[in-house]
Design an enzyme around this catalytic site. Structure first.
Site, PDB file in Angstrom:
ATOM      1  CG  ASP A   1      53.614 100.377  62.452  1.00  0.00           C
ATOM      2  OD1 ASP A   1      53.595  99.195  62.043  1.00  0.00           O
ATOM      3  OD2 ASP A   1      54.610 100.917  62.967  1.00  0.00           O
TER       4      ASP A   1
ATOM      5  CG  LEU B   1      53.326  98.096  46.743  1.00  0.00           C
ATOM      6  CD1 LEU B   1      53.996  99.104  45.820  1.00  0.00           C
ATOM      7  CD2 LEU B   1      52.885  96.876  45.960  1.00  0.00           C
ATOM      8  CB  ALA B   2      54.104  97.529  53.566  1.00  0.00           C
ATOM      9  CB  ALA B   3      56.918  92.869  52.863  1.00  0.00           C
TER      10      ALA B   3
ATOM     11  CB  SER C   1      60.828  92.368  51.022  1.00  0.00           C
ATOM     12  OG  SER C   1      61.674  93.484  50.889  1.00  0.00           O
TER      13      SER C   1
ATOM     14  CB  THR D   1      57.133  87.156  46.666  1.00  0.00           C
ATOM     15  OG1 THR D   1      58.460  86.760  46.299  1.00  0.00           O
ATOM     16  CG2 THR D   1      56.805  86.445  47.972  1.00  0.00           C
TER      17      THR D   1
ATOM     18  CE  LYS E   1      55.604  89.773  50.584  1.00  0.00           C
ATOM     19  NZ  LYS E   1      54.765  90.923  50.173  1.00  0.00           N
TER      20      LYS E   1
ATOM     21  CG  HIS F   1      59.500  93.545  41.047  1.00  0.00           C
ATOM     22  ND1 HIS F   1      59.056  92.356  41.586  1.00  0.00           N
ATOM     23  CD2 HIS F   1      59.027  94.518  41.839  1.00  0.00           C
ATOM     24  CE1 HIS F   1      58.335  92.605  42.663  1.00  0.00           C
ATOM     25  NE2 HIS F   1      58.322  93.921  42.853  1.00  0.00           N
TER      26      HIS F   1
ATOM     27  NE  ARG G   1      65.353  94.337  44.409  1.00  0.00           N
ATOM     28  CZ  ARG G   1      64.493  93.591  45.085  1.00  0.00           C
ATOM     29  NH1 ARG G   1      63.846  94.085  46.127  1.00  0.00           N
ATOM     30  NH2 ARG G   1      64.237  92.354  44.724  1.00  0.00           N
TER      31      ARG G   1
HETATM   32  P1  GDP Z   1      65.678  87.120  46.691  1.00  0.00           P
HETATM   33  O1  GDP Z   1      65.465  86.277  45.483  1.00  0.00           O
HETATM   34  O2  GDP Z   1      64.421  87.826  47.144  1.00  0.00           O
HETATM   35  O3  GDP Z   1      66.322  86.413  47.807  1.00  0.00           O
HETATM   36  O4  GDP Z   1      66.639  88.326  46.192  1.00  0.00           O
HETATM   37  P2  GDP Z   1      68.189  88.637  46.454  1.00  0.00           P
HETATM   38  O5  GDP Z   1      68.580  89.677  45.461  1.00  0.00           O
HETATM   39  O6  GDP Z   1      68.448  88.955  47.890  1.00  0.00           O
HETATM   40  O7  GDP Z   1      68.952  87.253  46.143  1.00  0.00           O
HETATM   41  C1  GDP Z   1      68.862  86.645  44.882  1.00  0.00           C
HETATM   42  C2  GDP Z   1      69.818  85.457  44.821  1.00  0.00           C
HETATM   43  O8  GDP Z   1      71.161  85.946  44.818  1.00  0.00           O
HETATM   44  C3  GDP Z   1      69.710  84.501  46.021  1.00  0.00           C
HETATM   45  O9  GDP Z   1      69.729  83.182  45.531  1.00  0.00           O
HETATM   46  C4  GDP Z   1      70.986  84.759  46.817  1.00  0.00           C
HETATM   47  O10 GDP Z   1      71.477  83.630  47.513  1.00  0.00           O
HETATM   48  C5  GDP Z   1      71.944  85.127  45.679  1.00  0.00           C
HETATM   49  N1  GDP Z   1      73.111  85.892  46.159  1.00  0.00           N
HETATM   50  C6  GDP Z   1      74.409  85.564  45.949  1.00  0.00           C
HETATM   51  N2  GDP Z   1      75.203  86.457  46.552  1.00  0.00           N
HETATM   52  C7  GDP Z   1      74.416  87.365  47.162  1.00  0.00           C
HETATM   53  C8  GDP Z   1      74.673  88.526  47.965  1.00  0.00           C
HETATM   54  O11 GDP Z   1      75.802  88.884  48.241  1.00  0.00           O
HETATM   55  N3  GDP Z   1      73.574  89.219  48.412  1.00  0.00           N
HETATM   56  C9  GDP Z   1      72.300  88.831  48.104  1.00  0.00           C
HETATM   57  N4  GDP Z   1      71.258  89.565  48.538  1.00  0.00           N
HETATM   58  N5  GDP Z   1      72.025  87.723  47.374  1.00  0.00           N
HETATM   59  C10 GDP Z   1      73.076  87.009  46.905  1.00  0.00           C
END
Ligand code: GDP
Length: 364
Positions: free
Chosen positions: A33, A55-57, A59, A110, A138, A164, A169
């Site tokens: 852990d 790669l653990a976090a 996130s 990241t 991070k 990515h 995912r």
């Molecule tokens: P992040 O870049 O690590 O935060 O990856 P995400 O996939 O969680 O979010 C990417 C972008 O999508 C961010 O700017 C979020 O605000 C936007 N976003 C818009 N709608 C959503 C939603 O319903 N879920 C998530 N996860 N992100 C969203």
């Protein structure tokens, strides 16, 4: 590929182990852990990795607001504990540098570290301005990795990875939330998908391409940090349009914006300048944005009905809403020194958690 891979798993009766076994049956598992220093030392001693991939976090950005302290412990201090486990097991100290055959360490940094960006595109010299407890943790892990390299001479590198994605995912991230939403609508299980900020832009690439970059980084003669990304950025709206179009649907008929998914501090636009990786590693992404989105929509459309039909309603561990603007929401949502031992596996090294040429990979 010549690797003997070990994965690090935590917890008693961890339900993810079964899933992991189905996906990658040939990965060997070791229990430890990131919150427990002794367990990490024991894991490194047992696996004797050539390479360790951290790669653990925690996130998911909204989750990092809900559990900010835990995010600091796992995503930040977890890096310290893993580096210390490698240092102690390798017998490295201020007066004793690593010899040949040392364990090589990869830290998953990241693009969230850039946060409110000061220039675009972002490269290895762009200043950090993180916008969430996740991004802050991070940055700690990133600079700590650099410090272990500079202070102890350890082979420790960070890959500053932009977003990515793949069909694996997590469903809480926007790409997968959209691809699953499209599949559910296409198959008639649902009519709507609820999203937050459609104008945010990300540099989305294919996870398989990024894992190749990680391997290249640990195969260099000299350790160094690299930005990894495609150099092409798209808005969430473009992502949505591309995903719905791939299924022959119009996103405007199905997407509802919901303030529950708006974040207290947004990272508006990220775009990678990966020219150092291209020039020094010879790395280039092979899969483009449209192909990636189509791959994810196709994979979710072909999932067994039981998996696709599940409700996409926000749940604490899934699409947990972020805190409200200005008001963070705090609700839940030496034993014998174990020197690195080359396995003699051609041409590889042992990797773990973490990742056995032995590669240890730590994943959470
Ligand atoms: P992040 O870049 O690590 O935060 O990856 P995400 O996939 O969680 O979010 C990417 C972008 O999508 C961010 O700017 C979020 O605000 C936007 N976003 C818009 N709608 C959503 C939603 O319903 N879920 C998530 N996860 N992100 C969203």
């Amino acid at each position: 590929m010549g690797y003997e891979v070990w994965g690090l798993v935590r917890g008693q009766g961890n339900p993810r182990v079964r899933h992991l076994r189905q996906l990658v049956g040939d990965v060997r598992l070791v229990r430890a852990d990131l919150l427990d220093q002794g367990s990490l030392i024991s894991a490194v001693e047992r696996v004797q990795p050539d390479e360790v991939y951290n790669l653990a976090a925690i996130s998911y950005v909204p989750m990092s607001w809900q559990q900010a302290e835990l995010t600091g412990e796992v995503t930040g201090l977890g890096v310290l504990r893993l580096l210390e486990a490698i240092r102690v097991c390798s017998g490295i100290s201020a007066s004793r540098s690593p010899g040949g055959g040392q364990i090589r360490f990869y830290q998953a940094s990241t693009s969230e570290m850039f946060g409110q960006v000061s220039e675009s595109p972002q490269n290895e010299r762009t200043p950090f301005h993180p916008r969430s407890p996740y991004g802050v943790a991070k940055v700690y892990g990133h600079f700590l990795t650099q410090n272990y390299r500079e202070s102890y001479g350890m082979y420790a590198v960070s890959g500053i990875m932009f977003n990515h994605e793949s069909p694996r995912r997590g469903a809480e991230f926007v790409t997968r939330k959209v691809s699953l939403g499209v599949a559910r609508i296409k198959l008639g299980y649902e009519r709507k998908v609820r999203l937050g900020n459609l104008s945010a832009s990300r540099d989305w690439g294919y996870a398989g391409d990024y894992v190749r970059a990680m391997q290249f980084m640990l195969a260099q003669d000299a350790p160094s940090d690299y930005v990894i990304g495609t150099g092409v950025t798209h808005s969430v709206e473009k992502l949505v349009d591309t995903a719905f179009s791939a299924a022959g649907l119009n996103w405007r008929d199905h997407v509802v914006t919901d303030t529950a998914f708006i974040r207290p501090a947004e990272v508006d636009r990220l775009c990678a300048d990966a020219s150092k990786a291209r020039d020094e590693l010879g790395w280039e992404p092979k899969i483009g944005f449209e192909e990636l989105v189509a791959m994810m929509v196709d994979a979710d459309t072909e999932l067994p009905p039981a998996a696709t039909a599940r409700s996409s309603r926000p749940s604490p561990g899934n699409a947990a809403p972020g805190p409200r603007p200005g008001r963070p929401d705090v609700r839940p949502g030496r034993r014998r020194p174990c020197r690195s031992r080359r396995s003699g596996l051609p041409p590889g090294r042992r990797a773990g958690a973490g990742g056995s040429r032995r590669a240890g990979t730590a994943g959470r």
